[in-house]
Motif scaffolding. Structure first.
Motif, PDB file in Angstrom:
ATOM      1  N   MET A   1      21.473  47.535  35.333  1.00 48.07           N
ATOM      2  CA  MET A   1      20.937  47.693  34.008  1.00 48.07           C
ATOM      3  C   MET A   1      22.058  47.562  32.962  1.00 48.07           C
ATOM      4  SD  MET A   1      18.561  50.713  32.414  1.00 48.07           S
ATOM      5  CE  MET A   1      17.350  50.601  33.694  1.00 48.07           C
ATOM      6  N   TRP A   2      23.227  48.170  33.254  1.00 50.04           N
ATOM      7  CA  TRP A   2      24.335  48.080  32.305  1.00 50.04           C
ATOM      8  C   TRP A   2      24.790  46.641  32.138  1.00 50.04           C
ATOM      9  CZ3 TRP A   2      26.413  49.390  28.154  1.00 50.04           C
ATOM     10  CH2 TRP A   2      27.677  48.926  27.799  1.00 50.04           C
ATOM     11  N   ARG A   3      24.937  45.922  33.250  1.00 48.51           N
ATOM     12  CA  ARG A   3      25.401  44.529  33.134  1.00 48.51           C
ATOM     13  C   ARG A   3      24.451  43.698  32.281  1.00 48.51           C
ATOM     14  NH1 ARG A   3      27.134  45.420  38.837  1.00 48.51           N
ATOM     15  NH2 ARG A   3      29.401  45.302  38.794  1.00 48.51           N
ATOM     16  N   TRP A   4      23.141  43.893  32.443  1.00 54.17           N
ATOM     17  CA  TRP A   4      22.163  43.156  31.643  1.00 54.17           C
ATOM     18  C   TRP A   4      22.282  43.545  30.174  1.00 54.17           C
ATOM     19  CZ3 TRP A   4      18.238  43.727  28.237  1.00 54.17           C
ATOM     20  CH2 TRP A   4      17.397  42.617  28.059  1.00 54.17           C
ATOM     21  N   SER A   5      22.356  44.837  29.896  1.00 57.13           N
ATOM     22  CA  SER A   5      22.468  45.305  28.504  1.00 57.13           C
ATOM     23  C   SER A   5      23.726  44.774  27.842  1.00 57.13           C
ATOM     24  CB  SER A   5      22.469  46.836  28.451  1.00 57.13           C
ATOM     25  OG  SER A   5      21.251  47.337  28.934  1.00 57.13           O
ATOM     26  N   LYS A   6      24.824  44.790  28.581  1.00 57.43           N
ATOM     27  CA  LYS A   6      26.081  44.286  28.031  1.00 57.43           C
ATOM     28  C   LYS A   6      25.994  42.782  27.771  1.00 57.43           C
ATOM     29  CE  LYS A   6      31.020  44.112  28.780  1.00 57.43           C
ATOM     30  NZ  LYS A   6      32.167  44.750  29.402  1.00 57.43           N
ATOM     31  N   ALA A   7      25.395  42.059  28.698  1.00 59.81           N
ATOM     32  CA  ALA A   7      25.317  40.603  28.565  1.00 59.81           C
ATOM     33  C   ALA A   7      24.364  40.155  27.466  1.00 59.81           C
ATOM     34  CB  ALA A   7      24.897  39.970  29.900  1.00 59.81           C
ATOM     35  N   TYR A   8      23.228  40.836  27.331  1.00 61.51           N
ATOM     36  CA  TYR A   8      22.185  40.337  26.441  1.00 61.51           C
ATOM     37  C   TYR A   8      22.012  41.122  25.141  1.00 61.51           C
ATOM     38  CZ  TYR A   8      21.000  37.348  30.313  1.00 61.51           C
ATOM     39  OH  TYR A   8      21.055  36.414  31.298  1.00 61.51           O
ATOM     40  N   LEU A   9      22.511  42.347  25.089  1.00 64.59           N
ATOM     41  CA  LEU A   9      22.304  43.151  23.887  1.00 64.59           C
ATOM     42  C   LEU A   9      23.585  43.490  23.136  1.00 64.59           C
ATOM     43  CD1 LEU A   9      19.624  45.671  25.218  1.00 64.59           C
ATOM     44  CD2 LEU A   9      19.255  43.767  23.642  1.00 64.59           C
ATOM     45  N   GLN A  10      24.693  43.683  23.847  1.00 68.67           N
ATOM     46  CA  GLN A  10      25.922  44.125  23.180  1.00 68.67           C
ATOM     47  C   GLN A  10      26.614  42.958  22.491  1.00 68.67           C
ATOM     48  OE1 GLN A  10      29.236  45.668  25.535  1.00 68.67           O
ATOM     49  NE2 GLN A  10      29.452  47.328  24.050  1.00 68.67           N
ATOM     50  N   HIS A  11      27.017  43.197  21.253  1.00 70.92           N
ATOM     51  CA  HIS A  11      27.795  42.207  20.514  1.00 70.92           C
ATOM     52  C   HIS A  11      29.223  42.218  21.067  1.00 70.92           C
ATOM     53  CE1 HIS A  11      24.650  41.538  17.547  1.00 70.92           C
ATOM     54  NE2 HIS A  11      24.482  42.848  17.505  1.00 70.92           N
ATOM     55  N   GLN A  12      29.688  41.066  21.504  1.00 75.35           N
ATOM     56  CA  GLN A  12      31.006  40.973  22.125  1.00 75.35           C
ATOM     57  C   GLN A  12      32.104  40.597  21.140  1.00 75.35           C
ATOM     58  OE1 GLN A  12      31.452  42.047  25.244  1.00 75.35           O
ATOM     59  NE2 GLN A  12      29.269  42.507  25.229  1.00 75.35           N
ATOM     60  N   SER A  13      31.715  40.168  19.965  1.00 73.94           N
ATOM     61  CA  SER A  13      32.707  39.800  18.945  1.00 73.94           C
ATOM     62  C   SER A  13      32.058  39.901  17.575  1.00 73.94           C
ATOM     63  CB  SER A  13      33.220  38.370  19.197  1.00 73.94           C
ATOM     64  OG  SER A  13      32.153  37.447  19.112  1.00 73.94           O
ATOM     65  N   GLY A  14      32.869  39.714  16.551  1.00 74.49           N
ATOM     66  CA  GLY A  14      32.372  39.738  15.185  1.00 74.49           C
ATOM     67  C   GLY A  14      32.308  41.147  14.626  1.00 74.49           C
ATOM     68  N   PRO A  15      31.753  41.290  13.438  1.00 71.95           N
ATOM     69  CA  PRO A  15      31.720  42.592  12.765  1.00 71.95           C
ATOM     70  C   PRO A  15      30.968  43.665  13.543  1.00 71.95           C
ATOM     71  CG  PRO A  15      31.109  40.853  11.236  1.00 71.95           C
ATOM     72  CD  PRO A  15      31.218  40.223  12.590  1.00 71.95           C
ATOM     73  N   ARG A  16      29.982  43.277  14.325  1.00 71.54           N
ATOM     74  CA  ARG A  16      29.191  44.239  15.101  1.00 71.54           C
ATOM     75  C   ARG A  16      29.755  44.467  16.509  1.00 71.54           C
ATOM     76  NH1 ARG A  16      24.372  45.062  12.378  1.00 71.54           N
ATOM     77  NH2 ARG A  16      23.806  43.428  10.918  1.00 71.54           N
ATOM     78  N   GLU A  17      30.923  43.963  16.799  1.00 71.87           N
ATOM     79  CA  GLU A  17      31.508  44.070  18.145  1.00 71.87           C
ATOM     80  C   GLU A  17      31.411  45.504  18.658  1.00 71.87           C
ATOM     81  OE1 GLU A  17      34.184  45.218  21.088  1.00 71.87           O
ATOM     82  OE2 GLU A  17      34.799  45.603  19.032  1.00 71.87           O
ATOM     83  N   GLY A  18      30.912  45.631  19.888  1.00 68.22           N
ATOM     84  CA  GLY A  18      30.747  46.935  20.516  1.00 68.22           C
ATOM     85  C   GLY A  18      29.375  47.545  20.314  1.00 68.22           C
TER      86      GLY A  18
END
Length: 148
Positions: A1-18
């Motif tokens: 579940m975490w891997r999916w959330s990180k891949a599809y929901l978490q912003h990895q860069s830009g102003p919203r990173e994290g």
């Protein structure tokens, strides 16, 4: 579940990173909205800390480091590019959304004092202390702070 959330929901860069997009279309995997809901980040952080405590950090996911990443990203947000901290530092309240739209108001259902207590009492797995501001909102949402 975490891997999916990180891949599809978490912003990895830009102003919203994290931070996380709060809504996704399950058919297209496109964000319905790029914005975050502050309570969602609190749930992610707390769940990751529970996972670190239960399964450790050598399972292929360093849960503690992932929680730290969100917290550290949160503290780095200062309103630049319209993205803010999850906690309104003036009012000592959780924000409705960590952006210029929702920074100055809150939702009572977002107030999760037990989560902040968990953060404060978690073992410091990386030797660093969490820098946590805890909105004190038992009773009628008083405005005290605890910084540890």
């Amino acid at each position: 579940m975490w891997r999916w959330s990180k891949a599809y929901l978490q912003h990895q860069s830009g102003p919203r990173e994290g931070y996380f997009a709060w809504s996704i279309n399950p058919q297209t995997l496109k964000h319905n909205s790029e914005g975050s809901a502050s309570d969602g980040e609190l749930y992610f952080i707390t769940d990751l800390l529970f996972a670190a405590n239960r399964w450790g950090n050598n399972t292929g996911i360093n849960y503690y480091a992932e929680a730290r990443r969100i917290i550290d990203a949160m503290w780095a947000k200062d309103g630049s590019n319209g993205i803010t901290n999850i906690v309104n530092l003036e009012h000592k309240q959780i924000t409705f959304t960590p952006d210029n739209f929702g920074y100055n108001w809150t939702d009572p259902s977002y107030h999760l004092p037990a989560f902040f207590e968990i953060w404060l009492n978690m073992p410091k797995m990386d030797g660093n202390n969490f820098i946590v501001i805890v909105p004190i909102h038992q009773g009628c949402f008083s405005t005290g702070l605890v910084i540890r």
